[in-house]
Design an enzyme around this catalytic site. Structure first.
Site, PDB file in Angstrom:
ATOM      1  N   SER A  53       4.008  -1.521   1.340  1.00 20.67           N
ATOM      2  CA  SER A  53       2.790  -0.774   1.669  1.00 20.67           C
ATOM      3  C   SER A  53       1.493  -1.455   1.250  1.00 20.67           C
ATOM      4  O   SER A  53       0.419  -0.914   1.510  1.00 20.67           O
ATOM      5  CB  SER A  53       2.854   0.632   1.062  1.00 20.67           C
ATOM      6  OG  SER A  53       3.578   1.486   1.913  1.00 20.67           O
ATOM      7  N   LYS A  69      -1.010  -1.792   4.011  1.00 23.09           N
ATOM      8  CA  LYS A  69      -2.037  -0.790   4.332  1.00 23.09           C
ATOM      9  C   LYS A  69      -3.417  -1.206   3.840  1.00 23.09           C
ATOM     10  O   LYS A  69      -4.423  -0.653   4.293  1.00 23.09           O
ATOM     11  CB  LYS A  69      -1.645   0.567   3.748  1.00 23.09           C
ATOM     12  CG  LYS A  69      -0.359   1.145   4.334  1.00 23.09           C
ATOM     13  CD  LYS A  69      -0.067   2.520   3.756  1.00 23.09           C
ATOM     14  CE  LYS A  69       1.193   3.138   4.361  1.00 23.09           C
ATOM     15  NZ  LYS A  69       2.425   2.609   3.777  1.00 23.09           N
ATOM     16  N   SER A  91       0.260   7.088   0.424  1.00 21.71           N
ATOM     17  CA  SER A  91       0.757   5.921   1.163  1.00 21.71           C
ATOM     18  C   SER A  91       1.423   6.365   2.461  1.00 21.71           C
ATOM     19  O   SER A  91       2.526   5.936   2.797  1.00 21.71           O
ATOM     20  CB  SER A  91       1.737   5.105   0.316  1.00 21.71           C
ATOM     21  OG  SER A  91       1.892   3.813   0.849  1.00 21.71           O
TER      22      SER A  91
END
Length: 473
Positions: free
Chosen positions: A67, A70, A127
């Site tokens: 993640s 992101k 997230s």
């Protein structure tokens, strides 16, 4: 120790000398195992005012971003906001694809929408994979095109060891980065968008009547930490990028491939405590290049592969239904865990000793057209999702090439059925390439540690009448 061994030898048929040799051998074995595990992790600490690297360990080794991906999705979101293309209140519509993303997620139904600010907050705290995909589709038209934009932006910022395939970081064998590149992105987010950077310090937010808490446990625990992002998949291990500002000094630190959320956080805390006092109180100019992205994005659309390799999380409906019964395991396997610390057993606290490291300047070279052509003229190097948190260059074998990705994938499936033992530790994937203006797909298996291993697998496949040759990634 000798006294203890003497007590053992009095009750044993083995002489003391033999036992001492065995004990020493066991010590070396334990040391080798510890060294092997350490090699899978990567870390870097950069003075965010001067660009000097204060600590580095495997900083240029390929790793799965999970993640941390992101961060780039948010960078492009902030860029669109700064240019007035979207606002905090612009609606982000969730397609069926975005809504179907694996947890963790916000849970918006297909056709539903949230404000851009809500999507941002859900990404920095929860997230949310669905929010990241929805933002990517909003900004890029579709997630595939948005991934091209992400990679083009990475090159523009000097992140030459990174390729993005999706907006959220869910598993994809063609998506990889380095600790150094993530540090560069962390610095760029603060430098280029100080007006939005405060989002990363958000520890929770209210969504309807639900209070959503964040994953970043260093916020509020370590003085000066003001973000940025956590990440976890089974293949990546536990990742974290942290920004620290004590008023006079600034750091950006990256830890990738941690064995648990707790050990990763402890390692990060140790790095911050050790190297923040060594950071400069002067400086403060921009460290990461910032230029208009229109030309680069347009060129990337032409030069980057038009289709991504199939991702490990793409499953038949029957398998997906079976996974629903074990939602916790599915969450851990496919993306960020709701509670990262439950995904793996807690590891002992890691004490990070201070080390003298050669000073290196984080540079962001200007990207020329020739550089982008060179970067994408060849297929994306393979990453082996089987090797947890370690993605070294290696060998793959190619078994077919087809003008259709579905045919290439079908050949991979057929090959696995024909030779399951030969390919037991291999990972199948497709690679797009252009020939005479047409797109073709290579069917390959990655995960071979040496040329000999790859050729050995090919020899075994040829005995089964399967064409094969080895290629170095």
């Amino acid at each position: 120790m000798r006294q203890a061994l003497s007590g053992i030898v009095s009750k044993s048929a083995f002489p003391l000398k033999t036992i001492m040799i065995l004990a020493m051998a066991m010590t070396f074995v334990v040391a080798d195992v510890a060294s092997s595990l350490a090699a899978k992790s990567a870390a870097i600490v950069v003075d965010a005012k001067t660009g000097k690297v204060l600590y580095s360990a495997n900083a240029d080794g390929r790793r799965y971003p999970a993640s941390l991906t992101k961060m780039m999705t948010l960078y492009l979101t902030f860029e669109a906001m700064a240019k007035g293309k979207i606002s905090r209140n612009s609606p982000v519509v969730f397609s069926a694809h975005a809504s179907a993303e694996a947890p963790t997620k916000l849970g918006v139904k297909p056709g539903g929408s949230v404000a851009v600010e809500t999507a941002i907050l859900s990404i920095v705290t929860k997230s949310a994979n669905d929010s990241a995909t929805a933002l990517g589709e909003m900004l890029g038209g579709n997630e595939t095109n948005f991934a091209r934009m992400m990679t083009a932006k990475a090159r523009q910022l000097g992140m030459n060891g990174t390729v993005f395939r999706n907006a959220n970081g869910l598993p994809d064998p063609g998506q990889f980065t380095t600790a150094r590149d993530m540090a560069t992105l962390g610095i760029a987010l603060r430098e280029h968008f100080p007006q939005y950077y405060g989002y990363f310090a958000q520890r929770s937010f209210l969504y309807g009547r639900q209070r959503i808490n964040g994953h970043n446990r260093l916020l509020g625990r370590i003085k000066g930490v003001d973000g940025i992002k956590t990440g976890y998949t089974r293949a990546s291990g536990f990742n974290l990028v942290s920004s620290v500002n004590d008023g006079n000094r600034r750091l950006v630190a990256v830890v990738m491939g941690g064995t648990s959320g707790g050990s990763r956080d402890n390692q990060m805390a140790g790095l911050i405590n050790t190297y923040l006092p060594r950071a400069s109180t002067r400086g403060g100019g921009d460290l990461v290049a910032k230029a208009d992205s229109n030309a680069i994005s347009a060129l990337a659309k032409v030069l980057l592969p038009k289709h991504d390799a199939p991702t490990p999380d793409e499953k038949p409906a029957a398998v997906a239904e079976a996974d629903t019964a074990v939602a916790d395991d599915a969450t851990v396997a496919q993306g960020d865990s709701e509670d990262e610390d439950t995904a793996e057993a807690e590891a002992p606290k890691l004490v990070v000793p201070a080390k003298k490291v050669k000073t290196v300047i984080v540079s962001a070279p200007k990207v020329a057209t020739a550089q982008i052509v060179a970067a994408y003229a060849e297929p994306t190097p393979v990453v082996d999702p089987v090797n947890t948190a370690s993605v070294p260059p290696g060998w793959a074998i190619q078994v077919a090439s087809s003008p259709k990705q579905s045919e290439a994938q079908a050949f991979l499936d057929k090959t696995i059925k024909q030779a399951p033992k030969v390919l037991a530790d291999a990972s199948g994937f497709t690679v797009a390439f252009d020939k005479d203006g047409a797109t073709y797909y290579r069917a390959r298996f990655g995960g071979f540690g040496s040329k000999d291993a790859a050729w050995k697998a090919c020899t075994a496949l040829k005995k089964k009448k399967i064409e094969c040759y080895a290629v170095q990634q």
